[in-house]
Design a protein around this motif. Structure first.
Motif, short mmCIF file in Angstrom:
data_model
loop_
_atom_site.label_atom_id
_atom_site.label_comp_id
_atom_site.label_asym_id
_atom_site.label_seq_id
_atom_site.Cartn_x
_atom_site.Cartn_y
_atom_site.Cartn_z
N PHE A 42 0.81 -1.22 0.00
CA PHE A 42 0.00 0.00 0.00
C PHE A 42 0.84 1.27 0.00
O PHE A 42 0.30 2.36 -0.10
N MET A 45 0.39 3.88 -2.97
CA MET A 45 -0.96 4.00 -3.53
C MET A 45 -1.28 5.45 -3.84
O MET A 45 -0.93 6.35 -3.08
N LYS A 49 -6.50 4.49 -7.45
CA LYS A 49 -5.75 3.46 -8.17
C LYS A 49 -5.33 2.35 -7.22
O LYS A 49 -4.85 2.60 -6.13
N ILE A 50 -5.50 1.11 -7.66
CA ILE A 50 -5.02 -0.04 -6.91
C ILE A 50 -3.70 -0.46 -7.54
O ILE A 50 -3.65 -0.78 -8.72
N LEU A 54 0.08 -4.66 -5.07
CA LEU A 54 -0.84 -5.15 -4.05
C LEU A 54 -1.53 -6.42 -4.52
O LEU A 54 -1.62 -7.40 -3.78
N ILE A 55 -2.00 -6.43 -5.75
CA ILE A 55 -2.69 -7.60 -6.29
C ILE A 55 -1.74 -8.78 -6.39
O ILE A 55 -2.07 -9.90 -5.99
N LEU A 89 -4.51 -6.28 4.92
CA LEU A 89 -5.34 -5.74 3.85
C LEU A 89 -6.40 -4.80 4.42
O LEU A 89 -6.63 -3.70 3.89
N ILE A 93 -6.55 -0.75 3.66
CA ILE A 93 -7.74 -0.09 3.10
C ILE A 93 -8.21 1.02 4.04
O ILE A 93 -8.55 2.12 3.59
N TYR A 96 -5.76 3.89 3.81
CA TYR A 96 -5.87 4.48 2.47
C TYR A 96 -7.06 5.42 2.41
O TYR A 96 -6.95 6.55 1.97
N ARG A 97 -8.20 4.96 2.89
CA ARG A 97 -9.41 5.80 2.89
C ARG A 97 -9.23 7.01 3.79
O ARG A 97 -9.66 8.11 3.47
#
Length: 103
Positions: A42, A45, A49-50, A54-55, A89, A93, A96-97
């Protein structure tokens, strides 16, 4: 401060999951390591955009542990690794938010 909270939360969540689904205890910090591996993806980031890293990291590490959970009996708690990765994860998230909601 956030790192200590994440490590403690990961330990509590892992203990709850292992306690519910298994009759054995676990020892070590490999779940924390998996949390940090996922969190590291992350770091770069950008809003909306992801990152491909990360994937790839999630698929490689968590995918391998899921396969090992089903096929390998080696005395290693792959479930702790999976829970650690999912906790990372979730924290990724969340932060990130939080980071982009104030911008």
């Amino acid at each position: 401060g956030n790192l200590v909270i994440m490590i403690a939360a990961n330990a509590v969540i892992t203990a709850i999951v292992i306690g519910i689904f298994f009759s054995h205890g676990i020892i070590g910090a490999s779940g924390v390591l998996f949390m940090l591996i996922i969190l590291s993806a992350f770091t770069n980031m950008q809003k909306g955009k992801i990152p491909l890293t990360l994937i790839i990291v999630a698929a490689m590490y968590l995918g391998r542990e899921i396969v090992n959970t089903l096929s390998v009996q080696d005395g290693i708690s792959q479930m702790a690794h999976i829970v650690g990765g999912l906790t990372g994860l979730g924290f990724g998230i969340y932060f990130y938010r939080k980071k982009f909601s104030t911008v």
